[in-house]
Design a protein around this motif. Structure first.
Motif, PDB file in Angstrom:
ATOM      1  N   GLU A 116       7.330  34.046  -3.323  1.00 57.50           N
ATOM      2  CA  GLU A 116       6.803  35.286  -3.403  1.00 57.50           C
ATOM      3  C   GLU A 116       7.779  36.121  -2.054  1.00 57.50           C
ATOM      4  O   GLU A 116       7.778  35.886  -1.100  1.00 57.50           O
ATOM      5  N   ARG A 118       7.292  39.342   0.085  1.00 59.59           N
ATOM      6  CA  ARG A 118       6.228  40.473   0.452  1.00 59.59           C
ATOM      7  C   ARG A 118       6.719  41.341   1.601  1.00 59.59           C
ATOM      8  O   ARG A 118       7.245  40.698   2.387  1.00 59.59           O
ATOM      9  N   PRO A 170       2.842  40.724  -3.818  1.00 62.66           N
ATOM     10  CA  PRO A 170       4.150  40.596  -3.845  1.00 62.66           C
ATOM     11  C   PRO A 170       4.760  41.663  -4.670  1.00 62.66           C
ATOM     12  O   PRO A 170       4.507  42.174  -5.326  1.00 62.66           O
ATOM     13  N   THR A 173       8.005  38.018  -7.593  1.00 62.28           N
ATOM     14  CA  THR A 173       7.575  36.412  -7.848  1.00 62.28           C
ATOM     15  C   THR A 173       8.666  35.887  -8.448  1.00 62.28           C
ATOM     16  O   THR A 173       8.917  36.220  -9.669  1.00 62.28           O
TER      17      THR A 173
END
Length: 281
Positions: A116, A118, A170, A173
């Motif tokens: 992920e 972020r 996120p 992904t």
């Protein structure tokens, strides 16, 4: 003179014979001890959350990925041969042979392998002035544990924790990477870890980095931070992202090996309360 040579030759032969016999006995005793200390740990996992249907192909693919991981992790953890047995419709059994606690190899083996990306909070020092429970909505704390060698103590490590305020959701992904390459360069053995995307993910990552240039972004694997966040300098259009630094080598080497075996379609949940084990006879 000939008699002395003959006596010396005979002595050397006896010495070599005695030494060879002793080495053979030592090797035999070591093998017996190792076999006696080896245990087979049997652990049951469920693929996916309770009640969710699992396709035959998903269970079969999971077994194949875990079998490959089991092989590449043998050298990392000095385990013996093991096995992955499917238990349709949604369970499987892991058989792991080792002489030490199986918790660490099992944790690496059972990773889903999902990545992920972020964003961090724009205020880099947010955690310096606010407690985790006071973070703005939509953020949570993630920790990067840095392993450093203590210069005054040979080969001794200490762990330094770095806390970051990271968005909960996120931006992107990645279910599975095309390839993950691991290398060390220079005398200081700087780690270079390169994650190569599959084509659709490469395009999405290029768009993401173009849109958020200047922000700091974290890459998490199964929710864990293996390396610190990096600032997005510009759009990354090479189809890969690279992490480079003076990182502790073993976990990142293992990470590359595990991810190169493929990712799991669904997370694994361990059903056994503890690893059932039996002594090798």
């Amino acid at each position: 003179m000939a008699a002395r040579r003959s006596a010396l030759t005979a002595y050397l032969k006896r010495a070599f014979l005695f030494g060879g016999t002793a080495l053979c006995l030592f090797a035999l005793m070591a093998a017996i001890w190792a076999r006696g200390a080896t245990e087979t740990h049997r652990v049951i996992y469920r693929l996916g959350p309770p009640g969710e249907a699992v396709a035959d192909g998903e269970l079969r693919h999971t077994v194949e990925v875990l079998a490959e991981r089991l092989a590449v992790l043998r050298r990392e953890f000095k385990t013996g041969r093991g096995a992955i047995l499917p238990l349709p419709p949604d369970r499987l059994e892991v058989q792991l042979r080792c002489r030490s606690d199986p918790v660490r190899p099992l944790a690496w083996l059972a990773m889903q392998g999902r990545a992920e990306f972020r964003l961090l909070h724009p205020q880099d020092d947010l955690l310096g002035s606010a407690a985790a429970e006071d973070l703005p909505p939509g953020y949570e704390v993630k920790v990067f544990k840095e392993r450093r060698y203590i210069l005054t103590r040979l080969n001794e490590l200490k762990t330094v924790e770095h806390r970051y305020a990271v968005e909960r959701e996120p931006l992107l992904t990645i279910g599975e990477f095309k390839e993950v390459s691991f290398a060390t360069v220079g005398r200081q053995r700087t780690v270079v870890l390169t994650f190569h995307f599959k084509e659709p993910d490469a395009k999405a990552f290029a768009s993401l980095t173009a849109l958020h240039a200047g922000r700091t972004m974290a890459m998490l694997i199964d929710g864990a931070m293996f390396f610190p966040p990096k600032e997005i300098e510009s759009a990354l259009t090479t189809g890969a992202v690279q992490m480079q630094g003076a990182y502790y080598i073993p976990p990142l080497r293992r990470l590359a090996k595990v991810l190169n075996c493929g990712s799991l379609p669904l997370p694994l949940e361990r059903l056994s309360p503890a690893a059932a084990s039996e002594k090798e006879s």
